[in-house]
Write a protein that holds these residues in place. Structure first.
Motif, PDB file in Angstrom:
ATOM      1  N   GLU A 248     -65.178  12.508 -22.644  1.00  0.00           N
ATOM      2  CA  GLU A 248     -64.783  11.379 -21.797  1.00  0.00           C
ATOM      3  C   GLU A 248     -63.393  10.883 -22.200  1.00  0.00           C
ATOM      4  N   ALA A 249     -63.126  10.851 -23.506  1.00  0.00           N
ATOM      5  CA  ALA A 249     -61.818  10.389 -23.985  1.00  0.00           C
ATOM      6  C   ALA A 249     -60.715  11.376 -23.608  1.00  0.00           C
ATOM      7  N   GLN A 250     -61.038  12.663 -23.646  1.00  0.00           N
ATOM      8  CA  GLN A 250     -60.037  13.683 -23.293  1.00  0.00           C
ATOM      9  C   GLN A 250     -59.606  13.567 -21.832  1.00  0.00           C
ATOM     10  N   MET A 251     -60.486  13.031 -20.992  1.00  0.00           N
ATOM     11  CA  MET A 251     -60.193  12.958 -19.560  1.00  0.00           C
ATOM     12  C   MET A 251     -59.340  11.756 -19.182  1.00  0.00           C
ATOM     13  N   LEU A 252     -59.031  10.889 -20.153  1.00  0.00           N
ATOM     14  CA  LEU A 252     -58.320   9.641 -19.858  1.00  0.00           C
ATOM     15  C   LEU A 252     -56.995   9.871 -19.137  1.00  0.00           C
ATOM     16  N   GLU A 258     -58.692  16.087 -11.241  1.00  0.00           N
ATOM     17  CA  GLU A 258     -58.917  16.977 -12.377  1.00  0.00           C
ATOM     18  C   GLU A 258     -60.085  16.505 -13.243  1.00  0.00           C
ATOM     19  N   ARG A 259     -60.300  15.191 -13.296  1.00  0.00           N
ATOM     20  CA  ARG A 259     -61.466  14.696 -14.027  1.00  0.00           C
ATOM     21  C   ARG A 259     -62.750  15.236 -13.406  1.00  0.00           C
ATOM     22  N   LEU A 263     -65.572  17.565 -15.242  1.00  0.00           N
ATOM     23  CA  LEU A 263     -66.991  17.213 -15.279  1.00  0.00           C
ATOM     24  C   LEU A 263     -67.838  18.345 -14.713  1.00  0.00           C
ATOM     25  N   ALA A 264     -67.395  18.880 -13.573  1.00  0.00           N
ATOM     26  CA  ALA A 264     -68.141  19.967 -12.929  1.00  0.00           C
ATOM     27  C   ALA A 264     -68.203  21.201 -13.827  1.00  0.00           C
ATOM     28  N   ALA A 265     -67.131  21.457 -14.572  1.00  0.00           N
ATOM     29  CA  ALA A 265     -67.089  22.622 -15.450  1.00  0.00           C
ATOM     30  C   ALA A 265     -68.142  22.538 -16.546  1.00  0.00           C
ATOM     31  N   TYR A 266     -68.508  21.316 -16.916  1.00  0.00           N
ATOM     32  CA  TYR A 266     -69.539  21.123 -17.931  1.00  0.00           C
ATOM     33  C   TYR A 266     -70.913  20.847 -17.315  1.00  0.00           C
TER      34      TYR A 266
END
Length: 370
Positions: A248-252, A258-259, A263-266
């Motif tokens: 979640e922090a990496q997506m800031l 792209e967020r 999320l979809a990739a995981y």
């Protein structure tokens, strides 16, 4: 204001990382050693709700004022905090301000991040947190009992009643039973006393947050630590949210599109923030209603059971004093129409009195006498 949620956990459970992700900032210091958070970090988070923006667009409102959640990152708790260990009573004083608590429990497995108990066990960690809250409540009750005992023995009726209340509460706490599990057994008068005069900590609603490693996403089904925590949450009937605070922090810094892709990739359908807000509202039995004029469309957060008169008072005290009636349409009906003007034209607006119970999604226009 939506509600005030305190993030509570042992040191290095990932509270500050999760806090930064939730408030979409980097204001909380993050380090791999205990007590890097000392003073609580506070942040306001907009509640993710598309409804007020749609209402504002249709009604020509100049701006949208969403409901907000206040998230508080409270310093890490350790064993015997109720006796002053770690940050002790300073921590517990901050907990007292919260409306609900999110127990952030470490399920990620990273050897370079130390654990104050030496090994990983989120169920034990949750029990440590609970026992410290119980110990503090028991101390509060016993201290008050010592003050009322003498006047109660002298025959003071108010002191006798208070002593009875305190003894009732103490019976649960000495049995290591959090008071929130017994809310239904407490009379309204006793519940109000425990909340508003004693400020007891174990009355606060609790949700669990399992802080996963990226390798455990999306649900941590292969992680035995998560499985054990799931069993505990199910036994207690408590909500359990699974997030990876690090992800979640990496997506800031990523754009919104792209967020969503990350999320979809995981295998995730929504962010941790969305999960926390949804469960928080459910836990506290909150709902949202809306008002709109040419200046703004505003979302208001109130408890279930709020009347139209009480809702009017939340908007402005003058509306409550001069309350005549409320024009009401629920968003489910409103979104099928083009505007409030069409709703009025088609007779879709209901006229409700002061005792009407507001529903989630209601759009209110208060008629009042100045």
């Amino acid at each position: 204001m939506g509600f005030k949620l305190g993030l509570v956990g042992l040191p290095n459970a990932g509270k500050s990382t999760l806090f930064n992700a939730l408030v979409q900032s980097a204001q909380a210091e993050v380090a791999h050693y205990p007590f890097c958070t000392i003073e609580p970090n506070r942040g306001l988070v907009e509640v993710l709700d598309p409804r007020p923006a749609l209402i504002a667009q249709r009604e020509g409102a100049a701006r949208v004022v969403p409901a907000v959640l206040e998230v508080v990152d409270i310093a890490g708790l350790v064993k015997r905090a109720s006796q002053g260990e770690g940050l002790g009573n300073q921590f517990l004083a901050h907990v007292r301000e919260m409306e609900a608590l999110a127990l952030v429990l470490r399920c990620f497995r990273r050897e370079e991040v130390t654990h104050v108990e030496g090994d990983l066990d989120p169920v034990r960690d949750a029990e440590i947190l609970e026992l410290e809250l119980l110990a503090k409540d028991l101390e509060t009750v016993n201290r008050r009992l010592a003050k009322v005992e003498k006047p109660a023995q002298s025959g003071d009726p108010e002191a006798r009643k208070e002593r009875e209340f305190l003894q009732h509460l103490r019976s649960y706490l000495e049995a290591l039973e959090p008071l929130r599990k017994h809310r239904a057994e407490l009379s309204p008068e006793l519940l109000e006393y425990a909340q508003k005069q004693l400020f007891l900590l174990t009355l606060k609603p609790v949700l669990y947050i399992a802080n996963l490693g990226e390798e455990d996403l999306p649900e941590g089904k292969e992680n035995p630590l998560v499985q054990a925590l799931e069993r505990k949450a199910q036994e207690e009937g408590a909500p359990l949210i699974k997030v990876c605070a690090e992800l979640e922090a990496q997506m800031l810094d990523l754009p919104e599109e792209e967020r969503g892709e990350m999320l979809a990739a995981y295998g995730l359908s929504e962010s941790g923030l969305s999960k926390v807000i949804t469960e928080g509202y459910h836990l506290l039995r909150l709902l949202t209603f809306f008002t709109v004029n040419e200046r703004e469309c505003r979302a208001w957060t109130v408890p279930e059971g709020t009347t139209a008169l009480e809702g009017a008072g939340k908007i402005h005290s003058d509306l409550a004093r001069g309350f005549i009636a409320a024009e009401v349409i629920n968003f489910r009906d409103y979104e099928k129409l083009a505007s409030l003007a069409e709703a009025r034209q088609k007779g879709c607006l209901r006229l409700e009195g002061r005792d009407y119970l507001i529903k989630d999604g209601d759009l209110l226009y208060i008629r009042f006498k100045a």
